[in-house]
Write an enzyme that holds these catalytic residues in place. Structure first.
Site, PDB file in Angstrom:
ATOM      1  N   ASP A 149      32.132  45.733  46.562  1.00  0.00           N
ATOM      2  CA  ASP A 149      32.513  44.343  46.827  1.00  0.00           C
ATOM      3  C   ASP A 149      33.947  44.218  47.314  1.00  0.00           C
ATOM      4  OD1 ASP A 149      29.998  43.697  45.975  1.00  0.00           O
ATOM      5  OD2 ASP A 149      30.605  42.968  44.008  1.00  0.00           O
ATOM      6  N   GLY A 150      34.800  45.162  46.918  1.00  0.00           N
ATOM      7  CA  GLY A 150      36.195  45.108  47.336  1.00  0.00           C
ATOM      8  C   GLY A 150      36.382  45.206  48.829  1.00  0.00           C
ATOM      9  N   ASN A 244      36.997  34.944  46.583  1.00  0.00           N
ATOM     10  CA  ASN A 244      36.504  34.921  45.209  1.00  0.00           C
ATOM     11  C   ASN A 244      37.231  33.897  44.347  1.00  0.00           C
ATOM     12  OD1 ASN A 244      34.302  36.585  45.058  1.00  0.00           O
ATOM     13  ND2 ASN A 244      35.319  38.246  43.983  1.00  0.00           N
ATOM     14  N   ASP A 274      45.393  31.951  27.988  1.00  0.00           N
ATOM     15  CA  ASP A 274      45.777  33.124  28.777  1.00  0.00           C
ATOM     16  C   ASP A 274      45.898  32.800  30.260  1.00  0.00           C
ATOM     17  OD1 ASP A 274      45.976  34.710  26.591  1.00  0.00           O
ATOM     18  OD2 ASP A 274      44.133  35.831  26.920  1.00  0.00           O
ATOM     19  N   THR A 285      30.381  34.534  40.152  1.00  0.00           N
ATOM     20  CA  THR A 285      29.704  35.673  39.530  1.00  0.00           C
ATOM     21  C   THR A 285      30.672  36.827  39.287  1.00  0.00           C
ATOM     22  OG1 THR A 285      29.009  36.355  41.763  1.00  0.00           O
ATOM     23  CG2 THR A 285      27.411  35.143  40.439  1.00  0.00           C
ATOM     24  N   ALA A 286      31.965  36.585  39.455  1.00  0.00           N
ATOM     25  CA  ALA A 286      32.968  37.635  39.264  1.00  0.00           C
ATOM     26  C   ALA A 286      33.749  37.360  37.974  1.00  0.00           C
ATOM     27  CB  ALA A 286      33.890  37.702  40.488  1.00  0.00           C
ATOM     28  N   TYR A 287      35.065  37.268  38.050  1.00  0.00           N
ATOM     29  CA  TYR A 287      35.901  37.063  36.869  1.00  0.00           C
ATOM     30  C   TYR A 287      35.490  35.803  36.108  1.00  0.00           C
ATOM     31  CZ  TYR A 287      40.376  37.190  34.256  1.00  0.00           C
ATOM     32  OH  TYR A 287      41.348  37.262  33.284  1.00  0.00           O
ATOM     33  N   ALA A 288      35.154  34.746  36.849  1.00  0.00           N
ATOM     34  CA  ALA A 288      34.790  33.479  36.209  1.00  0.00           C
ATOM     35  C   ALA A 288      33.573  33.630  35.300  1.00  0.00           C
ATOM     36  CB  ALA A 288      34.542  32.409  37.275  1.00  0.00           C
TER      37      ALA A 288
END
Length: 408
Positions: A149-150, A244, A274, A285-288
């Protein structure tokens, strides 16, 4: 040239009476109409009779008015397993399709490529560029990514305006955004070149960071000039296109982050925790997702606001319309500075007086699908995130069912 064919339906607007105490909105709740040209040869066919486009996600397809001639190949750096696929793809594009292939200069500096004498004649045909120095935005017809994905996030960062169509091969670890398998790359690349492919328009965020002037000797953050470095009333202003998410966090400090969040000029909350994630549907669908947000299909016009470990149990993630503008600043009571990053890159410190403005960009990333946007997304949920995967409940044996019927 290329176009995207799509279905749409007409929606008539219903006039409403405005409350006398409500000020008239200056921004639409809907996202901005996307710029419908992608690179020098791709565009969307428009229907002039529609009032508002409600796109059928499964109906968007890529077509070419002129055959593509140039392709940017992005390869994951420092991964020896990708050298052979990279060579096979480039040879196929140059020799079989007579295409101009662009690659980043540091890709060809890999010792394995430098020492390969058989690849030498092909290597001389490459057009090279350097990130942060060379602008190739008007020279690329479409993009092929080899990696995870990167690589897709990196492709997005190279194009701060219109983005050519992107075809991403899954040769990394997760591959949620890279749906293509490399085994049959020849036939799949041919389908794209012939215009036989579905696309999904992944919305991006337009982010503007404005900083108060400080020490004149302060070093300019790497890469800001190509991302829109300018001055705004003596302040330093930078602009980014984000696929993203934008992450604001407390950095190395042991104190809670303390930032104010404004929506269209109105203070809606103060985030104490934080940090906070502002993401696109693609980033949901990533960090979130790891921070507790809902997973939203990329065709939904929205922006997600997700707190990171908030110091309040009632602070739940929210979804706001794509057309709003969010502004994030350090609270006056903040004990420390904050840090911000854009798709995990360009990380920098935010101090009192600095601001981060975020809204939906009019430059989406057109991602080429294996099947269609809906099928590909649910396939990724199942294969990459194992969404709702569990052992199925066993049914009752037939003799127990018969006994239950007799008892009833």
């Amino acid at each position: 040239m290329c176009s995207f064919w799509k279905d749409s339906t007409q929606v008539s607007g219903v006039p409403t009476r405005e409350h006398p105490d409500c000020s008239r909105r200056t921004r639409s709740l809907h996202g901005p109409c996307p710029v419908t040209t992608f690179g020098p040869k791709a565009c969307v066919l428009q229907n002039p009779q529609t009032i508002m486009h409600i796109q059928d996600p499964a109906s968007q397809r890529l077509t070419w008015n002129k055959s593509p001639k140039s392709v940017l190949v992005i390869k994951k750096i420092r991964d020896a397993s990708l050298l052979q696929p990279f060579k096979e793809l480039c040879i196929y594009l140059m020799e079989e399709n007579n295409m101009i292939v662009y690659v980043e200069k540091k890709v060809l500096e890999d010792p394995a490529i430098v020492s390969d004498e058989n690849f030498g004649p092909v290597k001389k045909k490459f057009c090279t560029f350097r990130e942060d120095y060379d602008d190739i935005s008007n020279q690329i017809d479409f993009i092929i990514c080899l990696g995870g994905d990167g690589t897709l996030l990196y492709a997005s960062s190279l194009f701060q305006g219109s983005v050519p169509p992107v075809m991403a091969f899954h040769l990394g670890s997760l591959g949620f955004l890279t749906p293509f398998n490399f085994e049959n790359f020849q036939s799949q690349v041919n389908q794209v070149i012939e215009g036989n492919a579905a696309v999904i328009l992944r919305s991006r965020l337009k982010v503007r960071v404005v900083k108060e002037p400080r020490d004149k000797k302060t070093a300019i953050h790497n890469g800001l000039s190509e991302n829109g470095l300018d001055t705004e009333g003596g302040k330093q202003a930078m602009q980014y296109q984000v696929l993203n998410e934008v992450v604001i966090d407390r950095g190395p400090s042991s104190y809670l982050s303390n930032v104010d969040v404004y929506l269209d000029g109105h203070l809606i909350t103060t985030v104490q925790g934080d940090g906070v994630i502002v993401s696109t549907p693609t980033g949901s669908t990533a960090y979130a997702a790891a921070a507790g947000a809902s997973m939203v299909h990329p065709n939904v016009p929205a922006i997600m606001v997700t707190p990171i470990c908030p110091h309040s149990l009632s602070f739940r993630p929210i979804v706001v319309p794509a057309g709003v503008e969010l502004k994030i600043m350090l609270s006056p009571e903040a004990r420390n500075t904050a840090w911000v990053s854009f798709d995990g890159r360009k990380r920098q410190e935010i101090r009192h007086g600095d601001s981060i403005s975020i809204t939906t960009s009019c430059y989406p990333l057109p991602s080429i699908c294996v099947c269609d946007p809906v099928s590909d997304w649910f396939e990724s949920l199942a294969q990459c995130l194992h969404w709702n995967v569990r052992k199925k409940q066993a049914h009752f044996p037939e003799d127990e069912e018969d006994q239950d019927e007799e008892d009833s």
